[in-house]
Scaffold this motif. Structure first.
Motif, mmCIF file in Angstrom:
data_model
loop_
_atom_site.group_PDB
_atom_site.id
_atom_site.type_symbol
_atom_site.label_atom_id
_atom_site.label_comp_id
_atom_site.label_asym_id
_atom_site.label_seq_id
_atom_site.Cartn_x
_atom_site.Cartn_y
_atom_site.Cartn_z
ATOM 1 N N THR A 107 0.846 -1.187 0.000
ATOM 2 C CA THR A 107 0.000 0.000 0.000
ATOM 3 C C THR A 107 0.887 1.244 0.000
ATOM 4 N N ASP A 108 0.296 2.407 -0.177
ATOM 5 C CA ASP A 108 1.050 3.659 -0.243
ATOM 6 C C ASP A 108 0.553 4.615 0.845
ATOM 7 N N PRO A 109 1.304 4.725 1.935
ATOM 8 C CA PRO A 109 2.526 4.002 2.303
ATOM 9 C C PRO A 109 2.193 2.615 2.850
ATOM 10 N N PRO A 110 3.180 1.732 2.984
ATOM 11 C CA PRO A 110 2.932 0.447 3.640
ATOM 12 C C PRO A 110 2.358 0.683 5.036
ATOM 13 N N LEU A 111 1.375 -0.117 5.407
ATOM 14 C CA LEU A 111 0.584 0.179 6.603
ATOM 15 C C LEU A 111 1.129 -0.496 7.861
#
Length: 353
Positions: A300-304
């Motif tokens: 994801t953007d950013p990695p969660l």
């Protein structure tokens, strides 16, 4: 069990031997005498037939345990009631449970339902005479107040064991395996507090949902323990969805929070979307922590950053308890908790100056 249960009892009548394994045999008359019922009643309990009261069934089951009887497991069906498989956490949990069932000769039958609705009854009823030996309520009606109880009553009426995952029935008498939601909230708040955040909000699940309520309790307690006594004012409830998280986060961001704890990963992704729509950067301007965990969160953007539910441990404990119950051995009707884990990724950072 099929009519083979009667054959097994009759075989012992002829041999006079007591069982030493699930494939062993017991004497019908002996069990009937201990329970104070007829041979026919014992037969009905062995084969999980209708027409036996709950109290009588319990007396027979107790007598069966007393003589050492264990029901065979091979080729039997375990119904898993789960709120759909689109959400990664439920897909992961059902897969893990299925993998744990296989070595015991048990087969999973997945039933996607709307939690607490009559769909649960509609799945359970036709399975009662189709080789079903147990059921798993996986974040189903066991997590809701005022849910339709018929599915559970059908199971209890036939003496079919069931187990709940992530929430107990208020009046249920079966074991429960849950992630420690209070500790999950503590992990998230502690991480954000150590990063310097003091105005922390929570995107919480809907009212009347046991995991959502527990996560709120844990959040408020964690904030109170750090002297942040207005935490309840920064809790917004909504659906466990991306849109639910977005709407809840909009309210929290308007109140000036610098960090958000979400009750699910979907809600966390919705919170990130809400922040970006306001021109905010994550984690530069606002930090976000999810709940559940999935390998997809690395992309994801950013990695969660998220609190991980220990799926494998939940499945292992669930199946081990179920097998014990199916074998007619006693288990404690209590709730057991497993600890979650904080998974650090890129959606959390120091409080903005």
């Amino acid at each position: 069990m099929s009519e083979q249960g009667d054959d097994a009892v009759a075989a012992t009548e002829r041999s006079g031997r007591r069982p030493r394994s699930p494939a062993g045999t017991v004497r019908l008359a002996e069990v009937a005498a201990i329970a104070g019922v007829s041979d026919a009643t014992v037969s009905r309990v062995l084969n999980r037939k209708y027409g036996v009261s709950v109290s009588t069934r319990k007396a027979v089951e107790k007598a069966l345990r007393q003589v050492g009887y264990e029901r065979p497991l091979k080729g039997e069906i375990v119904v898993i009631l789960v709120p759909g498989l689109k959400t990664p956490i439920f897909a992961a949990m059902t897969w893990a449970i299925e993998q744990e069932l296989t070595p015991h000769g048990l087969r999973a039958f997945l039933c996607p339902i709307v939690p607490g609705s009559v769909m649960e009854r509609d799945y359970i009823e036709p399975m009662l005479d189709a080789g079903m030996v147990a059921a798993v309520f996986l974040s189903a009606s066991n997590t809701l107040r005022n849910a339709d109880p018929m599915a559970r009553h059908l199971l209890e009426g036939r003496g079919i064991p069931y187990i709940s995952v992530n929430g107990a029935f208020s009046d249920g008498q079966s074991p429960v395996i849950s992630t420690d939601d209070w500790h999950a909230a503590e992990l998230a708040v502690s991480h954000l507090y150590d990063l310097g955040h003091r105005r922390i909000g929570m995107c919480a699940g809907p009212a009347g949902n046991t995991p959502a309520d527990r996560r709120i309790e844990g959040f408020v307690a964690a904030m109170d323990a750090r002297g942040l006594n207005d935490a309840a004012d920064y809790v917004v409830r909504h659906h466990f969805s991306v849109d639910g998280g977005r709407h809840a986060a909009d309210e929290l961001l308007a109140r000036g929070v610098t960090a958000i704890v979400a009750s699910s990963d979907d809600m966390a992704l919705g919170a990130i979307r809400a922040a970006k729509r306001r021109g905010l950067e994550v984690p530069k301007d606002v930090s976000v922590v999810g709940y559940d965990d999935s390998y997809m969160l690395d992309f994801t953007d950013p990695p969660l950053t998220t609190v991980r539910q220990p799926v494998e441990t939940l499945a292992e404990n669930c199946v081990r308890t179920l097998v014990t119950m199916i074998q007619n051995r006693t288990v404690r009707a209590t709730e057991s908790f497993v600890d979650p884990e904080l998974r650090l990724r890129g959606s959390t950072g120091p409080v903005p100056r």
